[in-house]
Design a protein around this motif. Structure first.
Motif, PDB file in Angstrom:
ATOM      1  N   ALA A  85       0.699  -1.279  -0.061  1.00 37.65           N
ATOM      2  CA  ALA A  85       0.047  -0.091  -0.068  1.00 37.65           C
ATOM      3  C   ALA A  85       0.784   1.414   0.031  1.00 37.65           C
ATOM      4  O   ALA A  85       0.591   2.272  -0.810  1.00 37.65           O
ATOM      5  N   ALA A  86       1.967   1.206   0.649  1.00 34.87           N
ATOM      6  CA  ALA A  86       2.925   2.432   0.818  1.00 34.87           C
ATOM      7  C   ALA A  86       3.426   2.562  -0.578  1.00 34.87           C
ATOM      8  O   ALA A  86       3.723   3.761  -0.834  1.00 34.87           O
ATOM      9  N   GLU A  87       3.862   1.412  -1.222  1.00 31.68           N
ATOM     10  CA  GLU A  87       4.614   1.634  -2.489  1.00 31.68           C
ATOM     11  C   GLU A  87       3.503   2.145  -3.514  1.00 31.68           C
ATOM     12  O   GLU A  87       3.944   3.042  -4.423  1.00 31.68           O
ATOM     13  N   LEU A  88       2.238   1.610  -3.441  1.00 29.74           N
ATOM     14  CA  LEU A  88       1.247   2.145  -4.221  1.00 29.74           C
ATOM     15  C   LEU A  88       0.994   3.658  -4.065  1.00 29.74           C
ATOM     16  O   LEU A  88       0.751   4.528  -5.111  1.00 29.74           O
ATOM     17  N   ALA A  89       1.217   3.904  -2.818  1.00 31.15           N
ATOM     18  CA  ALA A  89       0.761   5.612  -2.386  1.00 31.15           C
ATOM     19  C   ALA A  89       1.971   6.338  -2.989  1.00 31.15           C
ATOM     20  O   ALA A  89       1.616   7.395  -3.553  1.00 31.15           O
ATOM     21  N   ALA A  90       3.134   5.787  -2.757  1.00 30.35           N
ATOM     22  CA  ALA A  90       4.196   6.901  -3.449  1.00 30.35           C
ATOM     23  C   ALA A  90       4.157   6.864  -5.021  1.00 30.35           C
ATOM     24  O   ALA A  90       4.376   7.938  -5.379  1.00 30.35           O
ATOM     25  N   VAL A  91       3.965   5.668  -5.669  1.00 27.79           N
ATOM     26  CA  VAL A  91       3.623   5.775  -7.076  1.00 27.79           C
ATOM     27  C   VAL A  91       2.884   6.730  -7.665  1.00 27.79           C
ATOM     28  O   VAL A  91       2.908   7.459  -8.338  1.00 27.79           O
ATOM     29  N   THR A  92       1.649   6.341  -6.725  1.00 28.33           N
ATOM     30  CA  THR A  92       0.450   7.545  -7.400  1.00 28.33           C
ATOM     31  C   THR A  92       1.005   9.056  -7.023  1.00 28.33           C
ATOM     32  O   THR A  92       0.421   9.797  -7.896  1.00 28.33           O
ATOM     33  N   LYS A  93       1.649   9.254  -5.965  1.00 31.22           N
ATOM     34  CA  LYS A  93       1.929  10.390  -5.642  1.00 31.22           C
ATOM     35  C   LYS A  93       2.942  11.058  -6.685  1.00 31.22           C
ATOM     36  O   LYS A  93       2.832  12.320  -7.035  1.00 31.22           O
ATOM     37  N   GLU A  94       3.713  10.131  -7.067  1.00 29.07           N
ATOM     38  CA  GLU A  94       4.924  10.700  -7.865  1.00 29.07           C
ATOM     39  C   GLU A  94       4.282  10.837  -9.254  1.00 29.07           C
ATOM     40  O   GLU A  94       4.410  11.747 -10.223  1.00 29.07           O
ATOM     41  N   ALA A  95       3.180  10.022  -9.695  1.00 34.86           N
ATOM     42  CA  ALA A  95       2.360  10.133 -10.929  1.00 34.86           C
ATOM     43  C   ALA A  95       1.598  11.730 -10.911  1.00 34.86           C
ATOM     44  O   ALA A  95       1.822  12.205 -11.858  1.00 34.86           O
ATOM     45  N   PHE A  96       1.049  11.734  -9.854  1.00 29.29           N
ATOM     46  CA  PHE A  96       0.253  13.179  -9.637  1.00 29.29           C
ATOM     47  C   PHE A  96       1.160  14.127  -9.915  1.00 29.29           C
ATOM     48  O   PHE A  96       1.038  15.246 -10.530  1.00 29.29           O
ATOM     49  N   SER A  97       2.563  13.951  -9.307  1.00 27.40           N
ATOM     50  CA  SER A  97       3.669  15.378  -9.269  1.00 27.40           C
ATOM     51  C   SER A  97       3.967  15.378 -10.775  1.00 27.40           C
ATOM     52  O   SER A  97       4.116  16.685 -11.135  1.00 27.40           O
ATOM     53  N   SER A  98       4.310  14.421 -11.482  1.00 33.73           N
ATOM     54  CA  SER A  98       4.719  14.630 -12.850  1.00 33.73           C
ATOM     55  C   SER A  98       3.531  15.227 -13.820  1.00 33.73           C
ATOM     56  O   SER A  98       3.798  16.126 -14.618  1.00 33.73           O
ATOM     57  N   SER A  99       2.482  14.889 -13.382  1.00 28.99           N
ATOM     58  CA  SER A  99       1.355  15.472 -14.390  1.00 28.99           C
ATOM     59  C   SER A  99       1.019  17.190 -13.990  1.00 28.99           C
ATOM     60  O   SER A  99       0.767  17.645 -15.047  1.00 28.99           O
ATOM     61  N   ASP A 100       1.456  17.557 -12.875  1.00 27.59           N
ATOM     62  CA  ASP A 100       1.299  18.859 -12.583  1.00 27.59           C
ATOM     63  C   ASP A 100       2.384  19.959 -12.829  1.00 27.59           C
ATOM     64  O   ASP A 100       2.125  21.042 -13.140  1.00 27.59           O
ATOM     65  N   ALA A 101       3.703  19.173 -13.116  1.00 22.97           N
ATOM     66  CA  ALA A 101       4.745  20.125 -13.530  1.00 22.97           C
ATOM     67  C   ALA A 101       4.799  21.100 -14.608  1.00 22.97           C
ATOM     68  O   ALA A 101       4.945  22.056 -14.718  1.00 22.97           O
ATOM     69  N   PRO A 102       4.546  20.575 -16.134  1.00 23.54           N
ATOM     70  CA  PRO A 102       4.356  21.436 -17.128  1.00 23.54           C
ATOM     71  C   PRO A 102       3.237  22.382 -17.286  1.00 23.54           C
ATOM     72  O   PRO A 102       3.376  23.390 -18.168  1.00 23.54           O
ATOM     73  N   SER A 103       2.265  22.184 -16.516  1.00 20.95           N
ATOM     74  CA  SER A 103       1.093  23.162 -16.744  1.00 20.95           C
ATOM     75  C   SER A 103       1.243  24.476 -16.065  1.00 20.95           C
ATOM     76  O   SER A 103       0.403  25.385 -16.343  1.00 20.95           O
ATOM     77  N   ALA A 104       2.262  24.527 -15.226  1.00 19.62           N
ATOM     78  CA  ALA A 104       2.414  25.833 -14.642  1.00 19.62           C
ATOM     79  C   ALA A 104       2.863  26.958 -15.563  1.00 19.62           C
ATOM     80  O   ALA A 104       2.389  28.298 -15.528  1.00 19.62           O
ATOM     81  N   PRO A 105       3.642  26.975 -16.547  1.00 21.03           N
ATOM     82  CA  PRO A 105       4.180  28.040 -17.414  1.00 21.03           C
ATOM     83  C   PRO A 105       3.063  28.477 -18.220  1.00 21.03           C
ATOM     84  O   PRO A 105       2.825  29.705 -18.264  1.00 21.03           O
ATOM     85  N   VAL A 106       2.315  27.578 -18.639  1.00 21.59           N
ATOM     86  CA  VAL A 106       1.117  28.052 -19.512  1.00 21.59           C
ATOM     87  C   VAL A 106       0.092  28.923 -18.618  1.00 21.59           C
ATOM     88  O   VAL A 106      -0.436  29.709 -19.320  1.00 21.59           O
ATOM     89  N   ALA A 107      -0.156  28.490 -17.507  1.00 20.57           N
ATOM     90  CA  ALA A 107      -0.946  29.307 -16.952  1.00 20.57           C
ATOM     91  C   ALA A 107      -0.282  30.639 -16.532  1.00 20.57           C
ATOM     92  O   ALA A 107      -1.061  31.830 -16.660  1.00 20.57           O
ATOM     93  N   GLU A 108       0.985  30.913 -16.563  1.00 16.52           N
ATOM     94  CA  GLU A 108       1.534  32.035 -16.299  1.00 16.52           C
ATOM     95  C   GLU A 108       1.368  33.014 -17.592  1.00 16.52           C
ATOM     96  O   GLU A 108       1.242  34.069 -17.551  1.00 16.52           O
ATOM     97  N   GLN A 109       1.371  32.355 -18.817  1.00 21.40           N
ATOM     98  CA  GLN A 109       1.427  33.160 -19.903  1.00 21.40           C
ATOM     99  C   GLN A 109      -0.117  33.695 -20.129  1.00 21.40           C
ATOM    100  O   GLN A 109      -0.016  34.599 -20.623  1.00 21.40           O
TER     101      GLN A 109
END
Length: 304
Positions: free
Chosen positions: A280-304
């Motif tokens: 469960a802990a491994e699954l939670a870490a993977v899930t967290k990492e996946a969410f973190s990866s999906s949120d990183a490139p969308s920040a500059p678009v918002a600033e433009q």
């Protein structure tokens, strides 16, 4: 119905036979018998018919009681038949043949056989048979004495008559001589029994020692029985204790194995739970990492 018919047959045999024999000699009573010299105590002629009818009936009833018995009836019935034959033979010997000597022999034999028959017939039911046969025996005794007296009073006496009369007299004398002796022996026997009861020490056998030995043997037997009972009880108790001990040991073994199995089950459950938490802990870490990866490139678009 069957019992009534057998009773009628048992009575009809002597009664009918006696009646038939009496008819054959009826003429002699008024002829030859009337001319004999008789004692003063000779019964009247009219008495013989009713008396013999009663006696034949009573002996027939007595034989019927014996006939109903399942066992031990051959001898009494044989004696009964023999005395009945002697009884029926007396009438033609006396009245038809005018053989007072031979009839006396027949009468003496009849008395002996009839007495033996009565004793044997009364063995099973004396209270019933004796009242039926005793009057008949008394009458035969009286008839024998009358036969002897008729021989004495009438002149045509033969050597056989004298011999029979002498035998009768000798038998009577012997009975008179022997009877007191038998009475005295009976009295002496009873006295001996009473003396033995009153003086138990004056005996060839030490009854006190015998009694003591019997008592000691009885006590020893009781003691042995008590000891054997105690041994059996102890053995049973020991066997019960051993069985309880084995049962206890078996219970402890089962309990230990059960406890060991429960521990193994608990360990396995703990391992499964630990692995599940790790997964469960491994699954939670993977899930967290996946969410973190999906949120990183969308920040500059918002600033433009």
């Amino acid at each position: 119905m069957g019992a009534a018919l057998s009773l009628m047959g048992a009575v009809a045999l002597p009664l009918g036979s006696g009646f038939a024999v009496g008819l054959l000699t009826q003429s002699e009573i008024k002829g030859w018998y009337a001319g004999l010299k008789k004692p003063s105590w000779n019964p009247p002629n009219w008495l013989f018919g009713p008396a013999w009818s009663v006696f034949y009936t009573s002996m027939g009833v007595a034989s019927w009681f014996v006939l109903k018995q399942k066992d031990s009836r051959a001898v009494p019935l044989s004696l009964y038949a023999a005395q009945l034959a002697l009884n029926l033979a007396w009438t033609p010997l006396f009245f038809k043949q005018h053989a007072l000597d031979v009839s006396l022999v027949d009468s003496v034999a009849l008395l002996g056989v009839a007495t033996a028959a009565s004793v044997k017939m009364a063995k099973e039911k004396p209270a019933v048979v004796w009242p039926l046969m005793a009057p008949y025996l008394c009458w035969v005794t009286f008839a024998t004495a009358l036969n002897v007296e008729l021989l004495r009073l009438n002149p045509d006496v033969s050597d056989v008559i004298l011999l029979c009369f002498m035998c009768y007299c000798v038998t009577s004398v012997l009975l008179l001589l022997v009877a007191p002796h038998l009475c005295w022996v009976t009295f002496a026997t009873a006295l001996n029994v009473e003396l033995l009861r009153l003086n138990p020490d004056e005996t060839a056998i030490d009854y006190h020692k015998v009694k003591k030995d019997v008592k000691e043997s009885t006590e020893k037997a009781k003691q042995r029985a008590k000891e054997d009972t105690a041994k059996v009880a102890a053995a049973a108790k020991d066997a019960s204790a051993k069985a309880a001990e084995k049962a206890k040991e078996a219970g402890e073994v089962v309990a230990a194995k059960t406890q060991e199995a429960a521990a193994k089950v608990a360990d396995a459950a703990s391992e499964v739970a630990q692995k599940a938490r790790h997964d469960a802990a491994e699954l939670a870490a993977v899930t967290k990492e996946a969410f973190s990866s999906s949120d990183a490139p969308s920040a500059p678009v918002a600033e433009q």
